[in-house]
Design a protein around this motif. Structure first.
Motif, PDB file in Angstrom:
ATOM      1  N   UNK A  30       0.804  -1.232   0.000  1.00 28.24           N
ATOM      2  CA  UNK A  30       0.000   0.000   0.000  1.00 28.24           C
ATOM      3  C   UNK A  30       0.836   1.281   0.000  1.00 28.24           C
ATOM      4  N   UNK A  31       2.110   1.201   0.363  1.00 32.37           N
ATOM      5  CA  UNK A  31       2.967   2.382   0.298  1.00 32.37           C
ATOM      6  C   UNK A  31       3.048   2.929  -1.121  1.00 32.37           C
ATOM      7  N   UNK A  32       2.897   2.042  -2.111  1.00 34.80           N
ATOM      8  CA  UNK A  32       3.000   2.448  -3.512  1.00 34.80           C
ATOM      9  C   UNK A  32       1.660   2.905  -4.090  1.00 34.80           C
ATOM     10  N   UNK A  33       0.645   2.978  -3.235  1.00 37.66           N
ATOM     11  CA  UNK A  33      -0.676   3.434  -3.682  1.00 37.66           C
ATOM     12  C   UNK A  33      -1.076   4.755  -3.033  1.00 37.66           C
ATOM     13  N   UNK A  34      -0.192   5.329  -2.231  1.00 36.57           N
ATOM     14  CA  UNK A  34      -0.522   6.564  -1.542  1.00 36.57           C
ATOM     15  C   UNK A  34      -0.780   7.702  -2.533  1.00 36.57           C
ATOM     16  N   UNK A  35      -1.839   8.469  -2.259  1.00 32.66           N
ATOM     17  CA  UNK A  35      -2.237   9.616  -3.090  1.00 32.66           C
ATOM     18  C   UNK A  35      -2.632   9.210  -4.506  1.00 32.66           C
TER      19      UNK A  35
END
Length: 208
Positions: A30-35
């Motif tokens: 999920x870090x790569x889906x922020x914003x």
């Protein structure tokens, strides 16, 4: 637009195939889906896809994409199976450091891995492509392979070599590539423009 610097790998969580259409659900940190927003572009194995839905809460995030028949025909996305891994890159953000080279996410052709040689510190592999694309793939030039920006090694009539460092092998899916696998290829647009311009100029000179 993208840079060809793969940010992470995603896992194919689910595939729904319909007539000339495929829906992909990818599991990703999920870090790569922020914003992220619905409608955003993400390069999956170097192919620009539009996010139709995503979840970033919890320990496991998900992103979903619709893939049309033309994309399935021209890329290796039609060969994906559940639990396969893919390269994942968010689109370029203005103001951030630019590595790699400018990549559009428009795949030109699919290459076949014909040789792979591994040593302690690197890996060399030969990729064979349709002959017509070799005029745009030059030694020491750029090429995007499954979305990863790489430097071309030696070339021949219908193929070229890649020489990969351990970092590239670990961050991208290329570490698991085997002989016979198919990889998405995007030639460097600057090289294509230069070659086509020279060809047109020469053609006019010969015609005149």
């Amino acid at each position: 637009m993208f840079t060809g610097i793969v940010q992470t790998q995603a896992r194919v969580d689910a595939i729904e195939d319909k007539n000339q259409f495929r829906h992909l659900r990818l599991a990703v940190n999920p870090l790569h889906l922020q914003n992220l927003e619905v409608g955003a572009s993400i390069a999956i194995n170097g192919c620009c896809l539009t996010v139709t839905r995503f979840e970033e809460q919890g320990e496991q995030g998900f992103a979903e994409f619709d893939v049309i028949d033309e994309t399935l025909r021209l890329t290796n996305l039609g060969r994906l199976q559940q639990a396969d891994t893919v390269n994942f890159e968010r689109s370029l953000t203005v103001g951030r450091e630019l590595g790699g080279h400018i990549v559009s996410g428009h795949v030109h052709c699919v290459a076949t891995v014909t040789e792979r040689n591994d040593s302690a510190n690197n890996c060399s592999m030969r990729l064979e492509v349709p002959v017509k694309w070799m005029e745009y793939i030059l030694a020491k030039g750029f090429v995007a392979v499954d979305g990863a920006s790489l430097t071309v090694g030696e070339t021949d009539e219908n193929g070229f070599w890649l020489h990969l460092i351990p970092e590239t092998l670990s961050v991208t899916t290329l570490g698991r590539v085997q002989v016979g696998d198919s990889l998405n290829i995007e030639a460097d647009q600057q090289t294509i423009t230069t070659v086509e311009t020279v060809k047109r100029v020469l053609a006019k000179q010969m015609a005149g």
